[in-house]
Motif scaffolding. Structure first.
Motif, PDB file in Angstrom:
ATOM      1  N   TYR A 109      -3.680  -1.436   8.654  1.00 33.22           N
ATOM      2  CA  TYR A 109      -3.278  -0.317   7.806  1.00 33.22           C
ATOM      3  C   TYR A 109      -4.496   0.584   7.610  1.00 33.22           C
ATOM      4  O   TYR A 109      -5.647   0.148   7.733  1.00 33.22           O
ATOM      5  CB  TYR A 109      -2.766  -0.804   6.456  1.00 33.22           C
ATOM      6  CG  TYR A 109      -1.487  -1.614   6.533  1.00 33.22           C
ATOM      7  CD1 TYR A 109      -0.261  -1.039   6.225  1.00 33.22           C
ATOM      8  CD2 TYR A 109      -1.515  -2.949   6.907  1.00 33.22           C
ATOM      9  CE1 TYR A 109       0.918  -1.786   6.287  1.00 33.22           C
ATOM     10  CE2 TYR A 109      -0.349  -3.698   6.976  1.00 33.22           C
ATOM     11  CZ  TYR A 109       0.863  -3.117   6.668  1.00 33.22           C
ATOM     12  OH  TYR A 109       2.011  -3.843   6.736  1.00 33.22           O
ATOM     13  N   ILE A 111      -6.302   3.511   5.042  1.00 38.59           N
ATOM     14  CA  ILE A 111      -6.385   4.256   3.787  1.00 38.59           C
ATOM     15  C   ILE A 111      -7.359   5.400   4.038  1.00 38.59           C
ATOM     16  O   ILE A 111      -8.563   5.192   4.183  1.00 38.59           O
ATOM     17  CB  ILE A 111      -6.850   3.359   2.635  1.00 38.59           C
ATOM     18  CG1 ILE A 111      -5.854   2.195   2.465  1.00 38.59           C
ATOM     19  CG2 ILE A 111      -6.966   4.152   1.341  1.00 38.59           C
ATOM     20  CD1 ILE A 111      -6.282   1.161   1.464  1.00 38.59           C
ATOM     21  N   THR A 120      -5.099  12.653   3.821  1.00 33.46           N
ATOM     22  CA  THR A 120      -5.243  11.564   2.851  1.00 33.46           C
ATOM     23  C   THR A 120      -3.916  10.838   2.671  1.00 33.46           C
ATOM     24  O   THR A 120      -2.837  11.433   2.696  1.00 33.46           O
ATOM     25  CB  THR A 120      -5.717  12.093   1.491  1.00 33.46           C
ATOM     26  OG1 THR A 120      -4.797  13.084   1.031  1.00 33.46           O
ATOM     27  CG2 THR A 120      -7.112  12.678   1.584  1.00 33.46           C
ATOM     28  N   VAL A 122      -1.927   6.553   2.700  1.00 34.41           N
ATOM     29  CA  VAL A 122      -1.891   5.163   3.137  1.00 34.41           C
ATOM     30  C   VAL A 122      -0.932   5.075   4.317  1.00 34.41           C
ATOM     31  O   VAL A 122       0.213   5.542   4.229  1.00 34.41           O
ATOM     32  CB  VAL A 122      -1.440   4.229   2.001  1.00 34.41           C
ATOM     33  CG1 VAL A 122      -1.375   2.782   2.476  1.00 34.41           C
ATOM     34  CG2 VAL A 122      -2.366   4.365   0.799  1.00 34.41           C
ATOM     35  N   ASP A 139      -4.837  10.398  -2.342  1.00 32.93           N
ATOM     36  CA  ASP A 139      -6.140   9.792  -2.076  1.00 32.93           C
ATOM     37  C   ASP A 139      -6.290   8.493  -2.865  1.00 32.93           C
ATOM     38  O   ASP A 139      -6.476   8.513  -4.080  1.00 32.93           O
ATOM     39  CB  ASP A 139      -7.249  10.774  -2.451  1.00 32.93           C
ATOM     40  CG  ASP A 139      -8.629  10.262  -2.080  1.00 32.93           C
ATOM     41  OD1 ASP A 139      -8.712   9.173  -1.473  1.00 32.93           O
ATOM     42  OD2 ASP A 139      -9.615  10.941  -2.400  1.00 32.93           O
ATOM     43  N   TYR A 140      -6.202   7.374  -2.160  1.00 39.25           N
ATOM     44  CA  TYR A 140      -6.358   6.051  -2.770  1.00 39.25           C
ATOM     45  C   TYR A 140      -7.682   5.388  -2.367  1.00 39.25           C
ATOM     46  O   TYR A 140      -7.879   4.211  -2.642  1.00 39.25           O
ATOM     47  CB  TYR A 140      -5.202   5.137  -2.348  1.00 39.25           C
ATOM     48  CG  TYR A 140      -3.865   5.535  -2.922  1.00 39.25           C
ATOM     49  CD1 TYR A 140      -3.417   4.996  -4.124  1.00 39.25           C
ATOM     50  CD2 TYR A 140      -3.054   6.457  -2.265  1.00 39.25           C
ATOM     51  CE1 TYR A 140      -2.192   5.358  -4.647  1.00 39.25           C
ATOM     52  CE2 TYR A 140      -1.821   6.827  -2.786  1.00 39.25           C
ATOM     53  CZ  TYR A 140      -1.398   6.268  -3.971  1.00 39.25           C
ATOM     54  OH  TYR A 140      -0.172   6.628  -4.495  1.00 39.25           O
ATOM     55  N   LEU A 141      -8.572   6.164  -1.734  1.00 39.04           N
ATOM     56  CA  LEU A 141      -9.789   5.572  -1.197  1.00 39.04           C
ATOM     57  C   LEU A 141     -10.644   4.936  -2.292  1.00 39.04           C
ATOM     58  O   LEU A 141     -11.219   3.861  -2.102  1.00 39.04           O
ATOM     59  CB  LEU A 141     -10.586   6.643  -0.452  1.00 39.04           C
ATOM     60  CG  LEU A 141     -11.656   6.147   0.498  1.00 39.04           C
ATOM     61  CD1 LEU A 141     -11.040   5.363   1.643  1.00 39.04           C
ATOM     62  CD2 LEU A 141     -12.465   7.318   1.053  1.00 39.04           C
ATOM     63  N   VAL A 144     -10.143   1.287  -3.248  1.00 33.86           N
ATOM     64  CA  VAL A 144     -10.375   0.226  -2.268  1.00 33.86           C
ATOM     65  C   VAL A 144     -11.839   0.124  -1.850  1.00 33.86           C
ATOM     66  O   VAL A 144     -12.380  -0.972  -1.739  1.00 33.86           O
ATOM     67  CB  VAL A 144      -9.491   0.445  -1.024  1.00 33.86           C
ATOM     68  CG1 VAL A 144      -9.710  -0.660  -0.007  1.00 33.86           C
ATOM     69  CG2 VAL A 144      -8.019   0.532  -1.420  1.00 33.86           C
ATOM     70  N   THR A 151     -12.973   6.360   5.515  1.00 33.53           N
ATOM     71  CA  THR A 151     -11.722   5.696   5.871  1.00 33.53           C
ATOM     72  C   THR A 151     -11.889   4.201   5.645  1.00 33.53           C
ATOM     73  O   THR A 151     -12.960   3.652   5.904  1.00 33.53           O
ATOM     74  CB  THR A 151     -11.361   5.942   7.345  1.00 33.53           C
ATOM     75  OG1 THR A 151     -11.350   7.347   7.612  1.00 33.53           O
ATOM     76  CG2 THR A 151      -9.995   5.357   7.689  1.00 33.53           C
ATOM     77  N   LEU A 205      -4.291  -4.729  -3.366  1.00 30.71           N
ATOM     78  CA  LEU A 205      -4.056  -4.189  -2.026  1.00 30.71           C
ATOM     79  C   LEU A 205      -2.649  -4.490  -1.539  1.00 30.71           C
ATOM     80  O   LEU A 205      -2.024  -3.675  -0.863  1.00 30.71           O
ATOM     81  CB  LEU A 205      -5.087  -4.752  -1.053  1.00 30.71           C
ATOM     82  CG  LEU A 205      -6.405  -3.983  -0.957  1.00 30.71           C
ATOM     83  CD1 LEU A 205      -7.384  -4.710  -0.058  1.00 30.71           C
ATOM     84  CD2 LEU A 205      -6.168  -2.579  -0.447  1.00 30.71           C
ATOM     85  N   LEU A 208      -0.470  -1.933  -3.083  1.00 27.85           N
ATOM     86  CA  LEU A 208      -0.707  -0.606  -2.515  1.00 27.85           C
ATOM     87  C   LEU A 208      -0.026  -0.463  -1.158  1.00 27.85           C
ATOM     88  O   LEU A 208       0.564   0.574  -0.847  1.00 27.85           O
ATOM     89  CB  LEU A 208      -2.209  -0.359  -2.381  1.00 27.85           C
ATOM     90  CG  LEU A 208      -2.627   0.995  -1.793  1.00 27.85           C
ATOM     91  CD1 LEU A 208      -2.180   2.126  -2.709  1.00 27.85           C
ATOM     92  CD2 LEU A 208      -4.130   1.040  -1.573  1.00 27.85           C
ATOM     93  N   LEU A 209      -0.073  -1.511  -0.340  1.00 26.34           N
ATOM     94  CA  LEU A 209       0.545  -1.461   0.990  1.00 26.34           C
ATOM     95  C   LEU A 209       2.046  -1.714   0.939  1.00 26.34           C
ATOM     96  O   LEU A 209       2.741  -1.508   1.943  1.00 26.34           O
ATOM     97  CB  LEU A 209      -0.105  -2.489   1.914  1.00 26.34           C
ATOM     98  CG  LEU A 209      -1.615  -2.351   2.135  1.00 26.34           C
ATOM     99  CD1 LEU A 209      -2.116  -3.441   3.063  1.00 26.34           C
ATOM    100  CD2 LEU A 209      -1.964  -0.978   2.683  1.00 26.34           C
TER     101      LEU A 209
END
Length: 471
Positions: A109, A111, A120, A122, A139-141, A144, A151, A205, A208-209
């Motif tokens: 995956y 991000i 931006t 997922v 933007d979820y960077l 994580v 990235t 995570l 999020l996924l």
């Protein structure tokens, strides 16, 4: 003590029966009907799209092979056990990294942040179509990444793909494959300052996924930093070593390496110094393949052995200690090295003898399948990473089993890449009762050998007709 992981390690050494394998769908690629897609350039190596190329080198469908019943024979022991729905040949597709039974249970995956190669959001990487499926926008960077990154790649494992063939053994294989995937990622994305984490908030995570943790597990995170344009750096400061060292010490302290696990010092047994060897792991990613028909049994040079062992013991850029596994090996027919079992000491680049004598009979007794037994007779090097469950559990808690197996998988994959770069064949073997060798190695307490790779000169009938879909 983590009873579940300890009980699993001590009891699951071979595949277990799967009562109803037909209950597991044959799909090897996930599907998100109706989700928006972001196409990636094809072929990936001829475009300037860094992310597309990285994903192809990690999990893309990059080559195809023709297999015949003779190719399948070493895995089945008899022609009668080979499926006869197509008695002449099978066209199979392959990916850049090995997977248990070619089940390809690993997924990737993405991000993407504001400076990534894609908008931006997922994404799921679809290897069949070589594109990205957008799962979330935004933007979820920052959720994580543990450092400045453009990235983040997230590696997961779809458990049922392995479970349909290997039963209870699926979790061991999933953890080992995570290490293989991370090792590959750190090689192919080295120019993007890639680093990996295997310790992170799994639950966050997973949410999020949008995956079901009972069916698919998050195993690793790889953080990438896009390179900046080259600048004129000015003259070298090598003439001022004391000032340079003072500044370097501050820099190291700002991002310290993981503390090593407590371990016993090297013993007093005979040691063999090895020649220095350069390792080009990137070159090995182009030619690495599993030895389909075993090995020829030719003598190996000590320089080739040194190249393989240098990669085997190399420290990864990740959040695990360098000595999470110890680097044991068995050697036969290597010029200048007596046959026997050894521990490789990376810091000294030397071999420490732990068991004398011709190892072939011991290795054959530990091998389960015909191909592995053939390799026990004709390979030159058998690599067996060893883990101390007690020390790992004290540091990592219930996560100890997962990270220890991943470290073993990464070590063997690095060695196979180095071997491929110098035209040596290799194969990572799961059908080996490695615990039968522990007494010979002198292991005590909760130390166990975890996995095996066989390496040597490839059998002349080993290479299959192959078509590269990318480079």
């Amino acid at each position: 003590m983590s009873d579940e992981a300890t009980r699993y390690q001590d009891s699951v050494h071979t595949p277990t029966e799967v009562a109803n394998p037909e209950a597991y769908p044959p799909r090897l690629v996930k599907s998100y009907p109706g989700a928006p897609r972001h196409p990636l350039p094809w072929p990936p190596e001829k475009s300037g799209h860094r992310l597309g190329r990285r994903l192809a080198e990690l999990g893309g469908i990059t080559r195809s092979q023709w297999l015949t019943p003779l190719d399948m024979l070493p895995f089945t022991d008899s022609f009668e056990a080979i499926p006869d729905d197509d008695p002449l040949q099978w066209l199979v597709t392959r990916r850049p990294t090995p997977s248990g039974g070619a089940r390809y249970s690993a997924e990737w995956y993405v991000i993407a942040g504001p400076d990534s190669d894609v908008p931006t959001g997922v994404y799921y990487y679809d290897p069949a179509r070589h594109d990205l499926v957008r799962l979330r926008s935004g933007d979820y960077l920052g959720w994580v990444a543990s450092r400045p990154a453009t990235t983040v790649l997230v590696q997961t494992n779809v458990f049922w793909r392995l479970a349909a063939k290997y039963g209870e053994m699926y979790y061991r294989l999933a953890c080992l494959e995570a290490g293989i995937q991370v090792a590959q990622a750190l090689v192919v994305a080295a120019d993007e300052d890639a680093t990996a984490r295997l310790c992170f908030p799994d639950a966050d995570l997973t949410e999020l996924l949008g995956i079901d943790p009972r069916a698919e597990g998050v195993h690793a995170v790889v953080e990438l930093v896009a390179p900046v344009p080259a600048a004129f750096e000015g003259p070298s400061l090598s003439a001022f070593p004391q000032a340079f060292a003072a500044h370097a010490a501050v820099h190291r302290q700002s991002r310290p390496a993981p503390e090593p696990l407590p371990s016993a010092p090297p013993g007093e047994a005979e040691r063999i110094s090895l020649p220095q060897a350069a390792v080009d792991l990137r070159a090995g990613t182009r030619t690495r393949h599993a030895a389909m028909r075993g090995f020829k049994g030719e003598t190996m040079s000590i320089g080739t052995l040194a190249t393989i062992l240098t990669a085997y013991g190399q420290q990864e850029r990740w959040d695990l200690p360098a000595n999470l596994v110890e680097f044991y090996c068995v050697i036969a027919d290597v010029a200048g090295v007596p046959d026997g079992a050894y521990r490789y000491l990376p810091d000294e680049h030397r071999l420490e003898l732990v068991g004398e004598g011709d190892p072939r009979q011991r290795l054959r007794e530990a091998a389960l399948a015909a191909l592995t037994q053939q390799g026990a007779r004709t390979a030159n090097v058998w690599l067996l990473p060893v883990g101390d469950a007690e020390a790992a559990e004290e540091r990592f808690g219930p996560r100890w089993y997962r990270v220890q197996q991943a470290a073993a998988g990464a070590a063997l994959h690095r060695a196979c890449l180095a071997a491929a770069a110098v035209d040596v064949a290799g194969r990572i073997q799961n059908d080996v009762l490695t615990h039968l060798l522990d007494a010979w190695f002198g292991l005590d307490g909760r130390k166990r050998s975890l996995l095996m790779a066989q390496l040597g000169t490839e059998h002349p009938a080993g290479l299959r007709p192959e078509f590269r879909l990318t480079w």
